[in-house]
Design a protein around this motif. Structure first.
Motif, mmCIF file in Angstrom:
data_model
loop_
_atom_site.group_PDB
_atom_site.id
_atom_site.type_symbol
_atom_site.label_atom_id
_atom_site.label_comp_id
_atom_site.label_asym_id
_atom_site.label_seq_id
_atom_site.Cartn_x
_atom_site.Cartn_y
_atom_site.Cartn_z
ATOM 1 N N GLY A 56 0.841 -1.347 -0.131
ATOM 2 C CA GLY A 56 0.029 0.000 -0.032
ATOM 3 C C GLY A 56 0.737 1.284 0.120
ATOM 4 O O GLY A 56 0.328 2.454 0.568
ATOM 5 N N VAL A 57 2.209 1.064 -0.513
ATOM 6 C CA VAL A 57 3.037 2.208 -0.644
ATOM 7 C C VAL A 57 3.187 2.574 -2.259
ATOM 8 O O VAL A 57 3.171 1.643 -2.801
ATOM 9 N N GLY A 58 3.882 3.823 -2.647
ATOM 10 C CA GLY A 58 4.573 4.027 -3.778
ATOM 11 C C GLY A 58 5.817 3.253 -3.902
ATOM 12 O O GLY A 58 6.457 2.983 -2.807
ATOM 13 N N GLN A 59 6.188 3.213 -5.005
ATOM 14 C CA GLN A 59 7.576 2.474 -5.486
ATOM 15 C C GLN A 59 8.533 3.541 -4.617
ATOM 16 O O GLN A 59 9.521 3.030 -4.437
ATOM 17 N N GLY A 60 8.455 4.824 -4.904
ATOM 18 C CA GLY A 60 9.489 5.535 -4.253
ATOM 19 C C GLY A 60 9.771 5.455 -2.759
ATOM 20 O O GLY A 60 10.840 5.692 -2.268
ATOM 21 N N VAL A 61 8.631 5.093 -1.971
ATOM 22 C CA VAL A 61 8.688 4.847 -0.504
ATOM 23 C C VAL A 61 9.632 3.746 -0.461
ATOM 24 O O VAL A 61 10.215 3.474 0.362
ATOM 25 N N LEU A 62 9.133 2.457 -1.125
ATOM 26 C CA LEU A 62 9.855 1.222 -0.825
ATOM 27 C C LEU A 62 11.410 1.578 -1.366
ATOM 28 O O LEU A 62 12.201 1.093 -0.518
ATOM 29 N N TYR A 63 11.772 2.374 -2.351
ATOM 30 C CA TYR A 63 13.004 2.460 -2.839
ATOM 31 C C TYR A 63 13.689 3.332 -1.713
ATOM 32 O O TYR A 63 15.109 3.171 -1.403
ATOM 33 N N ARG A 64 12.997 4.249 -0.943
ATOM 34 C CA ARG A 64 13.646 5.018 -0.112
ATOM 35 C C ARG A 64 14.054 4.132 1.204
ATOM 36 O O ARG A 64 15.014 4.399 1.972
ATOM 37 N N HIS A 65 13.189 3.050 1.262
ATOM 38 C CA HIS A 65 13.827 2.181 2.608
ATOM 39 C C HIS A 65 14.627 1.055 2.191
ATOM 40 O O HIS A 65 15.631 0.953 2.970
ATOM 41 N N PHE A 66 14.346 0.633 1.155
ATOM 42 C CA PHE A 66 15.237 -0.362 0.440
ATOM 43 C C PHE A 66 15.644 -0.307 -0.918
ATOM 44 O O PHE A 66 14.952 -0.634 -2.038
ATOM 45 N N PRO A 67 16.862 0.294 -1.205
ATOM 46 C CA PRO A 67 17.134 0.707 -2.534
ATOM 47 C C PRO A 67 17.532 -0.475 -3.414
ATOM 48 O O PRO A 67 17.365 -0.517 -4.712
ATOM 49 N N HIS A 68 17.864 -1.402 -2.747
ATOM 50 C CA HIS A 68 18.200 -2.736 -3.645
ATOM 51 C C HIS A 68 17.140 -3.891 -3.023
ATOM 52 O O HIS A 68 17.203 -4.021 -1.885
ATOM 53 N N ARG A 69 17.180 -4.664 -4.030
ATOM 54 C CA ARG A 69 16.240 -6.316 -3.719
ATOM 55 C C ARG A 69 17.059 -6.958 -2.542
ATOM 56 O O ARG A 69 16.341 -7.342 -1.878
ATOM 57 N N LEU A 70 18.326 -7.082 -2.438
ATOM 58 C CA LEU A 70 19.020 -7.865 -1.542
ATOM 59 C C LEU A 70 18.886 -6.988 -0.113
ATOM 60 O O LEU A 70 18.571 -7.887 0.853
ATOM 61 N N GLY A 71 18.894 -5.791 -0.142
ATOM 62 C CA GLY A 71 18.767 -5.183 0.985
ATOM 63 C C GLY A 71 17.266 -5.404 1.692
ATOM 64 O O GLY A 71 16.865 -5.669 2.882
#
Length: 196
Positions: free
Chosen positions: A52-67
């Motif tokens: 329920g978040v935008g992709q920008g929010v996801l990438y702010r928390h986790f810039p990479h898949r492995l993280g």
């Protein structure tokens, strides 16, 4: 009535940084669920949508898949390490069963560890797994519950073999059936004593 910029609209106000903890938690929950259902390479936009978040929010928390995967699966390792601290000789068998359960439930956990080994030399998940297994295996061997011929490398080889069964099974139930057959058929070898 069509809402205008002056009309009140029923929407949740953007809470900005105040929502960061909730957003991170929602992302991790969605990642665990989708990694389990669709595998390690599930699209990150699907995780963001599920959370329920935008992709920008996801990438702010986790810039990479492995993280993201490290954070999502950290509780798997933490649970494993906590159990490994139990001094009982039966702990090794329980650790093995937990490792198989986690593999069947979340095969993406194994995929993540394999990818991390190649992409992130600083990732210590496999080392932590080895340390937890080694102490429990040593206690089980001292108690005579496990053959002295088994070592941690052999256990991890058996785990990778189990992952191969899980990864190619059409369903979790069939994975468990195949694992039971595989370990039953190895009853004369080291793998049988691992099952406990």
């Amino acid at each position: 009535m069509v809402p205008t910029s002056a009309s009140p609209v029923n929407r949740v106000p953007n809470r900005g940084p105040a929502a960061a903890v909730e957003n991170r938690s929602a992302i991790l929950e969605a990642a665990r669920r989708l990694f389990a259902e669709r595998g390690f390479h599930v699209p990150l936009n699907a995780i963001a949508k599920e959370a329920g978040v935008g992709q920008g929010v996801l990438y702010r928390h986790f810039p990479h898949r492995l993280g993201l995967a490290f954070a999502a699966f950290e509780d798997n390792l933490a649970t494993f390490e906590t159990l490994a601290g139990d001094p009982s000789p039966s702990t090794f068998g329980r650790l093995w069963n937990l490792l198989l359960e986690q593999t069947v439930r979340e095969a993406a956990f194994v995929e993540m560890m394999l990818e991390a080994r190649l992409a992130r030399s600083e990732y210590d998940g496999e080392t932590r797994l080895r340390v937890a297994l080694a102490s429990a295996l040593e206690r089980a061997q001292a108690a005579g519950a496990v053959t002295d011929q088994l070592d941690v490398s052999g256990v991890l080889l058996a785990w990778r073999m189990a992952f191969g069964i899980v990864a190619t099974a059409p369903s979790p139930d069939e994975a468990w059936t195949s694992l039971e057959v595989a370990f039953r058929d190895a009853a004369e070898g080291a793998l049988a004593v691992v099952r406990g």
